[in-house]
Design an enzyme around this catalytic site. Sequence first.
Site, PDB file in Angstrom:
ATOM      1  N   CYS A  82       0.914 -12.037  -3.867  1.00 30.13           N
ATOM      2  CA  CYS A  82       0.081 -11.322  -4.834  1.00 30.13           C
ATOM      3  C   CYS A  82       0.266 -12.126  -6.025  1.00 30.13           C
ATOM      4  O   CYS A  82       1.472 -12.492  -6.277  1.00 30.13           O
ATOM      5  CB  CYS A  82       0.607  -9.932  -4.919  1.00 30.13           C
ATOM      6  SG  CYS A  82       0.409  -8.815  -3.647  1.00 30.13           S
ATOM      7  N   GLU A 119      -0.887  -3.067  -6.618  1.00 29.06           N
ATOM      8  CA  GLU A 119      -0.088  -2.619  -7.419  1.00 29.06           C
ATOM      9  C   GLU A 119      -0.219  -0.970  -7.342  1.00 29.06           C
ATOM     10  O   GLU A 119       0.995  -0.478  -7.335  1.00 29.06           O
ATOM     11  CB  GLU A 119      -0.415  -2.853  -8.912  1.00 29.06           C
ATOM     12  CG  GLU A 119      -0.278  -4.423  -9.177  1.00 29.06           C
ATOM     13  CD  GLU A 119      -0.937  -5.523  -8.510  1.00 29.06           C
ATOM     14  OE1 GLU A 119      -0.526  -6.623  -8.524  1.00 29.06           O
ATOM     15  OE2 GLU A 119      -2.180  -5.007  -7.898  1.00 29.06           O
ATOM     16  N   ASP A 133      15.210   9.412  -2.307  1.00 30.51           N
ATOM     17  CA  ASP A 133      16.433   9.345  -2.559  1.00 30.51           C
ATOM     18  C   ASP A 133      17.021  10.175  -3.507  1.00 30.51           C
ATOM     19  O   ASP A 133      18.183  10.741  -3.440  1.00 30.51           O
ATOM     20  CB  ASP A 133      16.529   8.124  -3.465  1.00 30.51           C
ATOM     21  CG  ASP A 133      17.850   7.514  -3.739  1.00 30.51           C
ATOM     22  OD1 ASP A 133      18.835   7.397  -2.875  1.00 30.51           O
ATOM     23  OD2 ASP A 133      18.185   7.304  -5.103  1.00 30.51           O
TER      24      ASP A 133
END
Length: 161
Positions: A82, A119, A133
């Site tokens: 990228c 992105e 998480d």
Amino acid sequence: MTKKDFTHLDNKTGNPAMVDVGEKQITQRFAKASCRVILGKEIMQSLNAVSELVTKKGPVFQTAIIAGTMGAKKTSDLIPLCHPIGMDDCKITIEAVGEEEILISCTTRVTGKTGVEMEAMTGVSVAALTIYDMCKGFSHDIVITEMKLEEKTGGKRDFKR
């Protein structure tokens, strides 16, 4: 499918290569990506009981929005071929959909020679992983699903799902 069908392969050698964007025109580019996170009823009830679920690691959605934005900005560090770009804008939203899941969306904009769909997809991925998480103490049954590009404009081909 032949090797020349893949944009990140050198047609002569077949080796990985960054796409040469030197001859491309600078245009306004936009991308939107989304994913769903199935949290389950227990976590969703905890979220609905207060305006923001706060864990020992902090406020879940606010932290995920910041993490997703940071992830979108670091895409070229994570995806080997990228191009590094200076995004003009990145916005992440998180909304409850149904009794068990949330929808994360990321929109990105740039004025440049290459698009911002990676992105946008990195932004939703990092936001979703952050939510996992922060909520895994409640349950490991959380499922991140349906990550997809919703729309992109400003390049060779526009796309809308």
